[in-house]
Design an enzyme around this catalytic site. Structure first.
Site, mmCIF file in Angstrom:
data_model
loop_
_atom_site.group_PDB
_atom_site.id
_atom_site.type_symbol
_atom_site.label_atom_id
_atom_site.label_comp_id
_atom_site.label_asym_id
_atom_site.label_seq_id
_atom_site.Cartn_x
_atom_site.Cartn_y
_atom_site.Cartn_z
ATOM 1 N N GLU A 26 0.835 -1.211 0.000
ATOM 2 C CA GLU A 26 0.000 0.000 0.000
ATOM 3 C C GLU A 26 0.865 1.255 0.000
ATOM 4 O O GLU A 26 2.051 1.215 0.326
ATOM 5 C CB GLU A 26 -0.923 -0.002 1.212
ATOM 6 C CG GLU A 26 -0.174 -0.046 2.520
ATOM 7 C CD GLU A 26 -0.770 0.871 3.576
ATOM 8 O OE1 GLU A 26 -1.206 1.980 3.229
ATOM 9 O OE2 GLU A 26 -0.772 0.469 4.743
ATOM 10 N N LYS A 158 -4.163 -1.440 13.986
ATOM 11 C CA LYS A 158 -3.399 -0.384 14.656
ATOM 12 C C LYS A 158 -3.881 -0.238 16.104
ATOM 13 O O LYS A 158 -5.073 -0.242 16.380
ATOM 14 C CB LYS A 158 -3.526 0.917 13.872
ATOM 15 C CG LYS A 158 -2.625 0.889 12.632
ATOM 16 C CD LYS A 158 -2.525 2.201 11.937
ATOM 17 C CE LYS A 158 -3.715 2.463 11.079
ATOM 18 N NZ LYS A 158 -3.824 1.615 9.899
HETATM 19 N N1 PSU Z 1 -0.451 0.775 8.523
HETATM 20 C C1 PSU Z 1 0.623 1.565 8.860
HETATM 21 N N2 PSU Z 1 0.548 2.887 8.533
HETATM 22 C C2 PSU Z 1 -0.537 3.428 7.865
HETATM 23 C C3 PSU Z 1 -1.655 2.606 7.523
HETATM 24 C C4 PSU Z 1 -1.537 1.275 7.883
HETATM 25 O O1 PSU Z 1 1.603 1.074 9.441
HETATM 26 O O2 PSU Z 1 -0.528 4.630 7.564
HETATM 27 C C5 PSU Z 1 -2.857 3.187 6.773
HETATM 28 C C6 PSU Z 1 -3.438 2.113 5.868
HETATM 29 O O3 PSU Z 1 -3.428 2.614 4.548
HETATM 30 C C7 PSU Z 1 -4.848 1.920 6.366
HETATM 31 C C8 PSU Z 1 -5.185 3.277 6.870
HETATM 32 O O4 PSU Z 1 -5.712 1.484 5.369
HETATM 33 O O5 PSU Z 1 -3.982 3.629 7.563
HETATM 34 C C9 PSU Z 1 -6.448 3.261 7.726
HETATM 35 O O6 PSU Z 1 -7.024 4.537 7.724
HETATM 36 P P1 PSU Z 1 -8.540 4.727 8.247
HETATM 37 O O7 PSU Z 1 -8.475 4.382 9.701
HETATM 38 O O8 PSU Z 1 -8.848 6.202 8.023
HETATM 39 O O9 PSU Z 1 -9.398 3.849 7.426
#
Ligand code: PSU
Ligand code: MN
Length: 300
Positions: A26, A158
């Site tokens: 990603e 996360k």
């Molecule tokens: N994992 C990481 N760093 C990130 C992300 C994931 O170590 O920045 C990103 C991914 O792209 C994931 C996003 O899809 O954070 C999730 O964002 P949200 O909670 O707004 O859906």
């Protein structure tokens, strides 16, 4: 047959044609998850790690409306450095394309595009999920994992999120989760999120078998989450204190929607003086390596 709306890098194009192992990566982590200039360095290192395992890296992003599967050096440079790169989830894809915007893709958008491109294995850091205190704020990552058959290697969800809520949603959506050589659900910056997993797998071969046997059951829709804990985690007390501070500041500053996750990650990196950043980099490197081994295993 390659999708003609997608622009493949030279190496990905060759690998697809030869049915060689490929790992999708990603790009939101590059544009919104890591600070410059480490973001580009890490992106390049991660690609090298995938190649070293005998697989081809396919970092996915959108430049001026064009979807790139695998980033040539000039494209990666722009995604890492241009200030107008937006964070795109699945719903943003058609809009970004028609407006010819540049975008980094989240786990949701990347898994969607990876599947469209015919790529089965995907590595990220930590999945998105249900946000703490705002359970109506659920990452579209969950929906994309329900809808796209890819093996996604991550360090759990996360730790800034509501992990219990996210695990429940994964169950509701029938998205299988296995721990790689662990029966504890990892906690991104932490080895253990505090939640047990039902299943632990020991080998790449076991993952391949599970993946292939899905077809017998007519399961060809959802992803398979492979959760791998980081080796050197953050200190728990420090982590929890930072999380409290970050959530309070986000609320005070009125941070909402897709800005929440990048805000919290940046807060962690800044306030921990780089400790969380180092852990985040280790996570993405280790996950990319495991994903590459899985992709190689599947192709054998
Ligand atoms: N994992 C990481 N760093 C990130 C992300 C994931 O170590 O920045 C990103 C991914 O792209 C994931 C996003 O899809 O954070 C999730 O964002 P949200 O909670 O707004 O859906
Ligand atoms: Mn959200």
């Amino acid at each position: 047959m390659q999708n003609t709306n997608l622009k493949f890098s030279e190496e990905v194009s060759v690998a697809l044609a030869a049915k060689k192992p490929i790992v999708a990566l990603e790009s939101t982590i590059i544009s919104h998850g890591l600070p410059r200039p480490q973001n580009k360095e890490v992106a390049l290192e991660v690609e090298a790690i995938v190649r070293a395992q005998g697989a081809t890296p396919a970092t996915i992003a959108i430049l001026e409306g064009e979807v790139h599967i695998g980033l040539e050096p000039n494209v990666l440079d722009r995604i890492a450095n241009d200030l107008d790169v937006v964070k795109a989830s699945v719903r943003d894809l058609p809009i970004v394309k028609s407006k010819k915007l540049s975008a980094a893709t989240t786990v949701a958008a990347t898994s969607h595009l990876a599947h469209l491109a015919g790529i089965e294995v995907f590595a990220t850091g930590g999945l998105g999920g249900v946000h703490r205190g705002h359970t109506y704020d659920e990452s579209a990552d969950l929906i994309a994992l329900k809808d796209n058959p890819v093996i996604i290697v991550c360090a759990g969800v996360k730790s800034i999120l509501d992990v219990a809520g996210t695990l429940e949603r994964l169950e509701t959506f029938s998205i299988p989760v296995v721990g790689y050589q662990t029966n504890q659900f990892p906690g991104f910056y932490l080895v253990d999120s505090g939640f047990k997993l039902d299943y632990q797998v020991e080998t790449i071969n076991e993952i391949s078998k599970i993946w292939n046997s899905r077809k017998e059951f007519g399961i060809n829709q959802t992803s398979l989450v492979v959760a791998q804990p980081v080796k050197k985690p953050m200190d728990l007390a420090k982590h929890d204190a930072l999380l409290e501070g970050g959530l309070a500041l986000a609320a005070k500053n009125g941070i909402t929607g897709k800005a929440v996750t990048p805000f919290l990650l940046e807060y962690f990196h800044r306030e921990s003086k780089g400790e969380s950043l180092a852990v985040n980099i280790e996570i993405i490197k280790a996950n990319s390596k495991l994903a590459a081994q899985i992709a190689v295993g599947l192709s054998n």
